[in-house]
Design a protein around this motif. Structure first.
Motif, PDB file in Angstrom:
ATOM      1  N   LEU A   1       1.094  -1.156   0.005  1.00 45.29           N
ATOM      2  CA  LEU A   1       0.081   0.065  -0.205  1.00 45.29           C
ATOM      3  C   LEU A   1       1.078   1.140  -0.079  1.00 45.29           C
ATOM      4  O   LEU A   1       0.519   2.097  -0.678  1.00 45.29           O
ATOM      5  CB  LEU A   1      -0.826   0.183   1.207  1.00 45.29           C
TER       6      LEU A   1
ATOM      7  N   TYR B   1      -2.031  -4.174  -5.598  1.00 41.58           N
ATOM      8  CA  TYR B   1      -2.880  -3.034  -5.339  1.00 41.58           C
ATOM      9  C   TYR B   1      -3.426  -2.380  -6.601  1.00 41.58           C
ATOM     10  O   TYR B   1      -4.351  -1.395  -6.373  1.00 41.58           O
ATOM     11  CB  TYR B   1      -2.024  -1.960  -4.714  1.00 41.58           C
TER      12      TYR B   1
ATOM     13  N   ARG C   1       1.881   1.648  -3.629  1.00 39.78           N
ATOM     14  CA  ARG C   1       0.797   2.245  -4.163  1.00 39.78           C
ATOM     15  C   ARG C   1       0.580   3.767  -4.025  1.00 39.78           C
ATOM     16  O   ARG C   1       0.576   4.620  -5.136  1.00 39.78           O
ATOM     17  CB  ARG C   1      -0.513   1.595  -3.808  1.00 39.78           C
TER      18      ARG C   1
ATOM     19  N   ALA D   1      -8.173   0.444  -2.532  1.00 47.68           N
ATOM     20  CA  ALA D   1      -7.529   0.880  -1.332  1.00 47.68           C
ATOM     21  C   ALA D   1      -8.502   0.710  -0.115  1.00 47.68           C
ATOM     22  O   ALA D   1      -8.235   0.540   0.886  1.00 47.68           O
ATOM     23  CB  ALA D   1      -6.883   2.181  -1.374  1.00 47.68           C
TER      24      ALA D   1
END
Length: 342
Positions: A180, A213, A183, A218
């Motif tokens: 994440l 991702y 990302r 998200a």
């Protein structure tokens, strides 16, 4: 050396990180002799240039940390309410509030031993952004005390590299938190080479992170949380299932909302979400019994949306199956004839 001049030295050296990284990655020959990097720090497939760049940044960061610890850095006390999060968050909420409570109580009783690092906010001249030390900052907010901090001048690229290396040293981020983080850097336009340097990963690992991702939104990842026991293979399976089962996305979000209400841990949330992406097994309804003219059983017929199945249960039923098979061409001809009348 005065505190002011020392701080300028720290700022200047941090300002060299991005240029040094770019120079090293664009050069085929190493600028300085290098020591072998510990295997736990960098993936086996990282190219030599990335090894050198990451090692150089780590060495520079360690040198600056030693300077601060020796008293050469300017440590200030700042109002926590004037410090904003990093533009590249790297942590998901902890499952256990007790872990953070223990951490906060240690600061309450012993004080903040290690300063956080901040920079001036690019959005507001009277505010700051935290580079690393988010938990220490939150503890200071909760306790209503100033937070001890070192201010540096640092760009976005330098920020994510410093933040990523600090996280690599702690080695407590889960795989999905690191993905994440990648990302958010990717979305902000950070170059792939800088993402790899920040996370100490190679091209294949970045590709694996992107596969997850880019498939999983998200908000779904954040709703699941850290998932400490879930590694890359399971997240890859989850991403594949999410891509293939678009019709189950609403059910998945409903399941995650229910899991939040039940205060399930993030590993349990992941399992619940994964199970929500599994299509329902076909129901095994009892078939329709086929009886002869005298009421004798011939077999069972089971029809689904895409097929029809006849099973024989008696010798007479076996003969009935042969009869049906022989009649199929005639039935097809009758079907075509009847359809032409419509």
């Amino acid at each position: 050396m005065t505190s002011k001049s020392s701080r300028k030295s720290i700022v200047a050296n941090f300002g060299l990180l991005s240029a040094e990284l770019e120079n090293r990655l664009s050069s085929d020959a190493p600028a300085v002799p290098q020591q072998p990097a510990p295997a736990s720090r960098v993936g086996a497939g990282v190219i030599g240039a990335a090894h050198r760049a990451i090692d150089d940044i780590k060495s520079e960061r360690d040198r600056l940390k030693a300077l601060v610890e020796s008293g050469g850095g300017a440590i200030r006390e700042l109002d926590p309410s004037k410090i904003d999060p990093s533009p590249f968050p790297d942590r998901l909420p902890d499952d256990l509030a007790s872990d953070f409570e223990t951490f906060r109580n240690s600061i309450r009783s012993e004080g903040q031993k290690v300063p956080i690092q901040v920079r001036k906010s690019p959005l507001s001249p009277d505010r700051y952004q935290v580079i690393y030390g988010h938990r220490r900052l939150q503890a200071a907010r909760d306790l209503g005390i100033p937070v001890r901090a070192i201010e540096v001048e640092i760009s976005d690229v330098e920020l994510v590299i410093a933040q990523g290396i600090e996280n690599a040293d702690r080695q407590d981020l889960t795989w999905i938190e690191r993905a994440l983080f990648a990302r958010r850097m990717d979305d902000a336009g950070v170059k792939p080479r800088d993402i790899k340097a920040s996370l100490s990963i190679d091209d294949p690992e970045l590709a694996r992170m992107r596969a997850v991702y880019r498939a999983v939104p998200a908000d779904v990842i954040e709703a699941i949380g850290r998932a400490a026991k879930v590694g890359r293979p399971r997240w890859a399976e989850f991403a594949k299932a999410f891509s293939e089962q678009a019709g189950l996305h609403a059910e998945l979000r409903r399941v995650l909302a229910a899991a939040r209400e039940k205060r399930l841990g993030s590993d349990q949330k992941f399992l619940a979400a994964f199970n929500a992406l599994k299509p329902a097994a076909p129901s095994h309804k009892p078939g329709l019994k086929i009886l002869g003219a005298a009421g004798e059983p011939l077999g069972t017929v089971l029809r689904t949306a895409k097929d029809i199945r006849i099973s024989a249960e008696t010798p007479a039923g076996t003969e009935f199956l042969r009869f049906v098979e022989a009649e199929l061409p005639t039935l097809a001809e009758r079907f075509t004839h009847e359809k032409s009348k419509i």
